[in-house]
Design a protein around this motif. Structure first.
Motif, PDB file in Angstrom:
ATOM      1  N   SER A 128       4.675   0.508  -6.420  1.00 29.43           N
ATOM      2  CA  SER A 128       3.512   0.581  -5.548  1.00 29.43           C
ATOM      3  C   SER A 128       3.862   0.225  -4.111  1.00 29.43           C
ATOM      4  CB  SER A 128       2.410  -0.346  -6.061  1.00 29.43           C
ATOM      5  OG  SER A 128       2.876  -1.676  -6.040  1.00 29.43           O
ATOM      6  N   MET A 129       5.026  -0.349  -3.893  1.00 35.29           N
ATOM      7  CA  MET A 129       5.425  -0.756  -2.557  1.00 35.29           C
ATOM      8  C   MET A 129       6.310   0.279  -1.864  1.00 35.29           C
ATOM      9  SD  MET A 129       3.927  -3.604  -2.222  1.00 35.29           S
ATOM     10  CE  MET A 129       4.713  -4.359  -0.825  1.00 35.29           C
ATOM     11  N   SER A 155       5.747   3.299  -0.354  1.00 36.37           N
ATOM     12  CA  SER A 155       5.288   3.688   0.977  1.00 36.37           C
ATOM     13  C   SER A 155       3.768   3.632   1.016  1.00 36.37           C
ATOM     14  CB  SER A 155       5.773   5.084   1.344  1.00 36.37           C
ATOM     15  OG  SER A 155       5.051   6.052   0.646  1.00 36.37           O
ATOM     16  N   SER A 156       3.257   3.569   2.215  1.00 35.84           N
ATOM     17  CA  SER A 156       1.812   3.441   2.369  1.00 35.84           C
ATOM     18  C   SER A 156       1.138   4.801   2.291  1.00 35.84           C
ATOM     19  CB  SER A 156       1.498   2.782   3.711  1.00 35.84           C
ATOM     20  OG  SER A 156       1.862   3.649   4.761  1.00 35.84           O
ATOM     21  N   GLY A 157      -0.155   4.802   2.138  1.00 34.55           N
ATOM     22  CA  GLY A 157      -0.916   6.041   2.067  1.00 34.55           C
ATOM     23  C   GLY A 157      -0.896   6.814   3.362  1.00 34.55           C
ATOM     24  N   SER A 158      -0.918   6.115   4.488  1.00 33.86           N
ATOM     25  CA  SER A 158      -0.912   6.808   5.776  1.00 33.86           C
ATOM     26  C   SER A 158       0.432   7.487   6.030  1.00 33.86           C
ATOM     27  CB  SER A 158      -1.245   5.849   6.909  1.00 33.86           C
ATOM     28  OG  SER A 158      -0.271   4.841   7.006  1.00 33.86           O
TER      29      SER A 158
END
Length: 83
Positions: free
Chosen positions: A44-45, A47-50
């Motif tokens: 889950s770490m 990459s970010s959604g943006s």
């Protein structure tokens, strides 16, 4: 027309390489063939959604430019045959 065609062909090659790299950068969604070979572990770490949205937009833009360049090469080839 030969110079323009050559430039567009070089652009297609460059866009093809960039498009391949961009697709390989995308995070896998799981459940595909990659799970069979041990690629099913997700973090889950990663990459970010943006960042994923930006990567998707850049990939789609590159794909549209790639397609438009191929269409332009085809149109130039057709126009040069008519003259």
């Amino acid at each position: 027309m030969d110079v323009v065609t050559l430039i567009l062909q070089i652009l297609v090659v460059l866009l093809s390489v960039v498009l391949i790299l961009l697709v390989l950068l995308h995070k896998g969604r799981g459940g595909g063939v990659s799970d069979m070979f041990g690629g099913g572990v997700t973090s889950s770490m990663s990459s970010s959604g943006s960042a994923q949205r930006l990567l998707t937009r850049v990939t789609v833009t590159t794909a549209v430019l790639w397609g438009a360049t191929i269409v332009a090469i085809g149109l130039i080839a057709r126009l040069s045959l008519e003259f």
